[in-house]
Design a protein around this motif. Structure first.
Motif, PDB file in Angstrom:
ATOM      1  N   LEU A 339       1.078  -1.049   0.099  1.00  0.00           N
ATOM      2  CA  LEU A 339       0.016  -0.227  -0.456  1.00  0.00           C
ATOM      3  C   LEU A 339       0.891   0.694  -0.120  1.00  0.00           C
ATOM      4  CD1 LEU A 339      -1.241  -1.808   2.228  1.00  0.00           C
ATOM      5  CD2 LEU A 339      -3.539  -0.385   1.781  1.00  0.00           C
ATOM      6  N   HIS A 340       0.334   2.583  -0.799  1.00  0.00           N
ATOM      7  CA  HIS A 340       1.312   3.852  -1.104  1.00  0.00           C
ATOM      8  C   HIS A 340      -0.165   4.550  -0.672  1.00  0.00           C
ATOM      9  CE1 HIS A 340       4.129   6.243  -1.669  1.00  0.00           C
ATOM     10  NE2 HIS A 340       3.689   6.471  -2.416  1.00  0.00           N
ATOM     11  N   HIS A 341       0.022   5.148  -0.022  1.00  0.00           N
ATOM     12  CA  HIS A 341      -1.310   6.553   0.237  1.00  0.00           C
ATOM     13  C   HIS A 341      -2.592   5.628  -0.017  1.00  0.00           C
ATOM     14  CE1 HIS A 341       1.576   9.006   0.356  1.00  0.00           C
ATOM     15  NE2 HIS A 341       2.347   9.669  -0.566  1.00  0.00           N
ATOM     16  N   GLY A 342      -3.275   4.696   0.707  1.00  0.00           N
ATOM     17  CA  GLY A 342      -3.752   4.718   0.474  1.00  0.00           C
ATOM     18  C   GLY A 342      -4.507   4.093  -0.377  1.00  0.00           C
ATOM     19  N   GLU A 343      -3.668   3.128  -1.447  1.00  0.00           N
ATOM     20  CA  GLU A 343      -3.893   2.207  -2.508  1.00  0.00           C
ATOM     21  C   GLU A 343      -2.982   1.062  -3.323  1.00  0.00           C
ATOM     22  OE1 GLU A 343      -4.852   5.156  -6.423  1.00  0.00           O
ATOM     23  OE2 GLU A 343      -3.503   6.455  -5.610  1.00  0.00           O
ATOM     24  N   ILE A 344      -3.127   0.175  -3.383  1.00  0.00           N
ATOM     25  CA  ILE A 344      -2.505  -0.914  -3.550  1.00  0.00           C
ATOM     26  C   ILE A 344      -1.461  -0.562  -4.631  1.00  0.00           C
ATOM     27  CG2 ILE A 344      -3.036  -3.785  -3.738  1.00  0.00           C
ATOM     28  CD1 ILE A 344      -5.165  -3.765  -3.014  1.00  0.00           C
ATOM     29  N   VAL A 345      -0.155  -0.548  -4.527  1.00  0.00           N
ATOM     30  CA  VAL A 345       0.192  -0.545  -5.877  1.00  0.00           C
ATOM     31  C   VAL A 345       1.065  -1.919  -6.641  1.00  0.00           C
ATOM     32  CG1 VAL A 345       0.999   1.951  -5.050  1.00  0.00           C
ATOM     33  CG2 VAL A 345       2.080   0.437  -4.404  1.00  0.00           C
ATOM     34  N   GLU A 346       1.146  -2.554  -5.959  1.00  0.00           N
ATOM     35  CA  GLU A 346       1.660  -3.788  -5.702  1.00  0.00           C
ATOM     36  C   GLU A 346       0.894  -4.932  -5.052  1.00  0.00           C
ATOM     37  OE1 GLU A 346       5.701  -3.802  -5.292  1.00  0.00           O
ATOM     38  OE2 GLU A 346       6.090  -2.158  -5.918  1.00  0.00           O
ATOM     39  N   HIS A 350       6.159 -12.312  -2.632  1.00  0.00           N
ATOM     40  CA  HIS A 350       7.783 -12.851  -2.406  1.00  0.00           C
ATOM     41  C   HIS A 350       8.545 -12.528  -3.374  1.00  0.00           C
ATOM     42  CE1 HIS A 350      11.318 -11.927   0.177  1.00  0.00           C
ATOM     43  NE2 HIS A 350      11.444 -12.760  -0.069  1.00  0.00           N
ATOM     44  N   GLN A 351       8.625 -13.799  -3.638  1.00  0.00           N
ATOM     45  CA  GLN A 351       9.493 -13.438  -5.130  1.00  0.00           C
ATOM     46  C   GLN A 351       8.862 -13.291  -5.997  1.00  0.00           C
ATOM     47  OE1 GLN A 351      12.769 -14.945  -4.764  1.00  0.00           O
ATOM     48  NE2 GLN A 351      12.219 -15.698  -2.270  1.00  0.00           N
ATOM     49  N   SER A 352       7.521 -12.533  -6.354  1.00  0.00           N
ATOM     50  CA  SER A 352       7.314 -12.541  -8.181  1.00  0.00           C
ATOM     51  C   SER A 352       7.251 -10.823  -8.025  1.00  0.00           C
ATOM     52  CB  SER A 352       5.797 -12.103  -8.074  1.00  0.00           C
ATOM     53  OG  SER A 352       5.241 -11.508  -6.992  1.00  0.00           O
ATOM     54  N   LEU A 353       7.617 -10.128  -6.471  1.00  0.00           N
ATOM     55  CA  LEU A 353       7.618  -9.199  -5.975  1.00  0.00           C
ATOM     56  C   LEU A 353       8.494  -8.542  -5.798  1.00  0.00           C
ATOM     57  CD1 LEU A 353       4.976  -8.226  -3.442  1.00  0.00           C
ATOM     58  CD2 LEU A 353       4.257  -7.847  -5.566  1.00  0.00           C
ATOM     59  N   LEU A 354       9.885  -9.455  -5.514  1.00  0.00           N
ATOM     60  CA  LEU A 354      11.163  -8.797  -6.102  1.00  0.00           C
ATOM     61  C   LEU A 354      11.926  -8.662  -7.114  1.00  0.00           C
ATOM     62  CD1 LEU A 354      12.953 -11.147  -3.186  1.00  0.00           C
ATOM     63  CD2 LEU A 354      12.504  -8.095  -3.030  1.00  0.00           C
ATOM     64  N   ARG A 355      10.985  -9.635  -8.073  1.00  0.00           N
ATOM     65  CA  ARG A 355      11.103  -9.394  -9.359  1.00  0.00           C
ATOM     66  C   ARG A 355      11.207  -8.447  -9.713  1.00  0.00           C
ATOM     67  NH1 ARG A 355      10.329 -15.109  -8.606  1.00  0.00           N
ATOM     68  NH2 ARG A 355       8.601 -15.375  -9.626  1.00  0.00           N
ATOM     69  N   GLU A 356       9.761  -7.214  -9.755  1.00  0.00           N
ATOM     70  CA  GLU A 356       9.151  -6.557 -10.261  1.00  0.00           C
ATOM     71  C   GLU A 356      10.278  -5.266 -10.100  1.00  0.00           C
ATOM     72  OE1 GLU A 356       5.784  -5.709  -9.372  1.00  0.00           O
ATOM     73  OE2 GLU A 356       4.820  -7.948 -10.364  1.00  0.00           O
ATOM     74  N   LYS A 357      10.709  -5.101  -8.627  1.00  0.00           N
ATOM     75  CA  LYS A 357      11.712  -4.399  -8.363  1.00  0.00           C
ATOM     76  C   LYS A 357      10.970  -2.885  -8.536  1.00  0.00           C
ATOM     77  CE  LYS A 357      16.276  -6.619  -9.814  1.00  0.00           C
ATOM     78  NZ  LYS A 357      17.403  -5.816 -11.377  1.00  0.00           N
ATOM     79  N   GLY A 358      10.293  -2.724  -7.653  1.00  0.00           N
ATOM     80  CA  GLY A 358       9.198  -1.985  -7.600  1.00  0.00           C
ATOM     81  C   GLY A 358       9.674  -1.551  -5.872  1.00  0.00           C
ATOM     82  N   LEU A 359       8.124  -1.525  -5.357  1.00  0.00           N
ATOM     83  CA  LEU A 359       8.054  -0.472  -3.763  1.00  0.00           C
ATOM     84  C   LEU A 359       8.921  -1.948  -2.916  1.00  0.00           C
ATOM     85  CD1 LEU A 359       7.722   2.187  -2.356  1.00  0.00           C
ATOM     86  CD2 LEU A 359       4.953   1.914  -2.175  1.00  0.00           C
ATOM     87  N   TYR A 360       8.204  -3.359  -2.827  1.00  0.00           N
ATOM     88  CA  TYR A 360       8.404  -3.501  -2.734  1.00  0.00           C
ATOM     89  C   TYR A 360       9.914  -3.946  -2.239  1.00  0.00           C
ATOM     90  CZ  TYR A 360       7.489  -8.385  -0.176  1.00  0.00           C
ATOM     91  OH  TYR A 360       8.508  -9.263   0.475  1.00  0.00           O
ATOM     92  N   PHE A 361      10.357  -4.147  -3.572  1.00  0.00           N
ATOM     93  CA  PHE A 361      11.885  -4.283  -3.706  1.00  0.00           C
ATOM     94  C   PHE A 361      13.282  -3.089  -3.468  1.00  0.00           C
ATOM     95  CE2 PHE A 361      15.828  -3.934  -6.178  1.00  0.00           C
ATOM     96  CZ  PHE A 361      16.446  -4.706  -6.011  1.00  0.00           C
ATOM     97  N   ASN A 362      12.396  -2.116  -3.170  1.00  0.00           N
ATOM     98  CA  ASN A 362      12.728  -1.105  -2.026  1.00  0.00           C
ATOM     99  C   ASN A 362      12.796  -0.821  -0.543  1.00  0.00           C
ATOM    100  OD1 ASN A 362      14.417   0.133  -4.871  1.00  0.00           O
ATOM    101  ND2 ASN A 362      12.188   1.634  -5.063  1.00  0.00           N
ATOM    102  N   MET A 363      12.023  -1.620  -0.173  1.00  0.00           N
ATOM    103  CA  MET A 363      11.881  -1.900   1.356  1.00  0.00           C
ATOM    104  C   MET A 363      12.441  -3.521   1.749  1.00  0.00           C
ATOM    105  SD  MET A 363       7.983  -0.944   1.576  1.00  0.00           S
ATOM    106  CE  MET A 363       6.892  -1.974   2.962  1.00  0.00           C
ATOM    107  N   TYR A 364      12.286  -4.294   1.180  1.00  0.00           N
ATOM    108  CA  TYR A 364      12.913  -5.499   1.112  1.00  0.00           C
ATOM    109  C   TYR A 364      15.151  -5.036   1.199  1.00  0.00           C
ATOM    110  CZ  TYR A 364      14.054 -10.146   2.159  1.00  0.00           C
ATOM    111  OH  TYR A 364      14.810 -11.580   2.560  1.00  0.00           O
ATOM    112  N   GLN A 365      15.198  -4.208   0.227  1.00  0.00           N
ATOM    113  CA  GLN A 365      16.835  -3.868   0.295  1.00  0.00           C
ATOM    114  C   GLN A 365      17.028  -2.979   1.338  1.00  0.00           C
ATOM    115  OE1 GLN A 365      17.308  -1.285  -3.281  1.00  0.00           O
ATOM    116  NE2 GLN A 365      19.823  -2.101  -3.556  1.00  0.00           N
TER     117      GLN A 365
END
Length: 379
Positions: A339-346, A350-365
């Motif tokens: 979630l980001h500002h009240g919206e589902i952005v991704e 776990h593995q599929s979100l890491l491969r997308e390299k989006g917000l979840y990727f940055n948080m995990y990093q």
């Protein structure tokens, strides 16, 4: 008090308290002055005027003939009996006014229409499978700013859905709506294809188990805190629930075991032990849907492994919706919503979100560093 002392705010708080105390004193003194003027003095003045009128009347009557002393005494006595109830009523007027103010506050809270509405006129359904669905849910606390915007997802029975995002992204608001602490603004929430408002409060509280980040323990003993006023839960079921979440390991080491006294807020227990007791409290009712509001945030390392094992057992066969700040705790979730500002952005695993390299990727990093991230991607 500890927080005030830690922040060195004693002088400011003393000044604020003195100001409030002076205002309270002035208001009380004003009330005393008004009472002294309006109560005894006013009533007694009317009484004296009435007494003067009676004595004047009989004095004038005595010019035409003798007035018996018994008649005069009877009228004066009647006058006293007439004013005594009025005097007592006026003396209770202050208490009556205070009671009116208190009642206005209490009934104002009871009549608050912001509570989530319950559908009337039909038989309340029961939570059977635990399927949760959000359909285009939009919600605002103040009616102006939307904290949730078109939230849609489905948690199938037995699945685990994790909610992640920065502070203020709307994770807790989703939990508040699911628990029906607030009415849904736009859209709908459904459990087993039935609208949330169709369920009774008793059914929701019994079939939805909520584990908060900061568990609260009450004065009593361990058994009372696990049972928590649900008298239908037997002692054997309490012990079974504690064993299920592995809380029995430390309970059995206590001097009085399940009858060990618990102080206010459970000050004699560690944060991990308090959390395990809250798990046992939830599992004693065997809920169909499990809601975890960052249940492992305030846990010491000594009991973290036991808590992780307890969570894994608790989630088996139950629909679980979990808020997580530590991403390592939800890597095995069936679906992760970012979630980001009240919206589902991704959304995804776990593995599929890491491969997308989006917000979840940055948080995990940020949480685990690039080295561990590369290992995770390699797997």
């Amino acid at each position: 008090m500890a927080m005030i002392q830690a922040m060195r705010q004693e002088r400011r708080l003393r000044s604020e308290f003195g100001k409030i105390n002076d205002e309270h004193k002035n208001a009380m003194m004003k009330s005393v002055r008004l009472n002294s003027l309006m109560l005894r003095s006013a009533v007694y003045s009317v009484y004296l005027i009435g007494l003067i009128m009676i004595l004047s009347f009989f004095g004038i009557q005595s010019f035409g003939g003798v007035v018996q002393i018994g008649v005069l005494y009877a009228f004066v006595n009647y006058l006293n009996r007439f004013f005594d109830p009025i005097n007592q009523i006026m003396q209770q007027l202050t208490l009556f006014q205070q009671a009116m103010v208190s009642a206005e506050r209490v009934f104002g809270l009871l009549d608050d229409d912001r509570l989530a509405p319950v559908q009337q006129g039909m038989e309340a359904p029961a939570v059977k499978n635990g399927r949760v669905e959000f359909r285009n849910v939009t919600f605002s606390y103040d009616g102006k700013t939307d904290v949730l915007k078109n939230i849609s997802f489905v948690a199938e029975p037995g699945e685990t859905v994790a909610l992640v995002g920065h502070t203020g992204s709307g994770k807790s608001s989703i939990i508040n709506l699911l628990m029906r602490f607030y009415p849904v603004g736009r859209g709908g929430i459904y459990i087993d294809e039935e609208p949330l408002k169709a369920f009774s409060d008793e059914e929701l509280r019994r079939k939805l188990g909520l584990v908060l980040q900061d568990s609260f323990l009450f004065v009593g003993d361990v058994t009372d805190n696990i049972r928590l006023s649900h008298h239908q839960v037997t002692d054997k079921e309490v012990e079974k629930a504690a064993e299920f979440v592995q809380a029995d390991r430390f309970i059995e080491k206590l001097p009085r075991k399940y009858h060990e006294p618990v102080g206010e807020r459970g000050a004699t227990f560690s944060s991990g032990q308090r959390q395990l007791l809250s798990f046992a409290r939830t599992m004693a009712l065997n809920p169909k849907i499990l809601v975890l509001d960052e249940a492992t945030a305030n846990v010491d390392t000594e009991t973290e492994e036991a808590i992780q094992a307890a969570l894994k057992k608790m989630r088996e066969g139950r629909t679980t919706i979990a808020i997580a700040h530590r991403l390592s705790t939800i890597q095995d979730a069936d679906q992760i919503l970012v979630l980001h500002h009240g919206e589902i952005v991704e959304r995804g695993t776990h593995q599929s979100l890491l491969r997308e390299k989006g917000l979840y990727f940055n948080m995990y990093q940020l949480q685990h560093g690039k080295g561990r991230l590369n290992e995770s991607l390699a797997r």
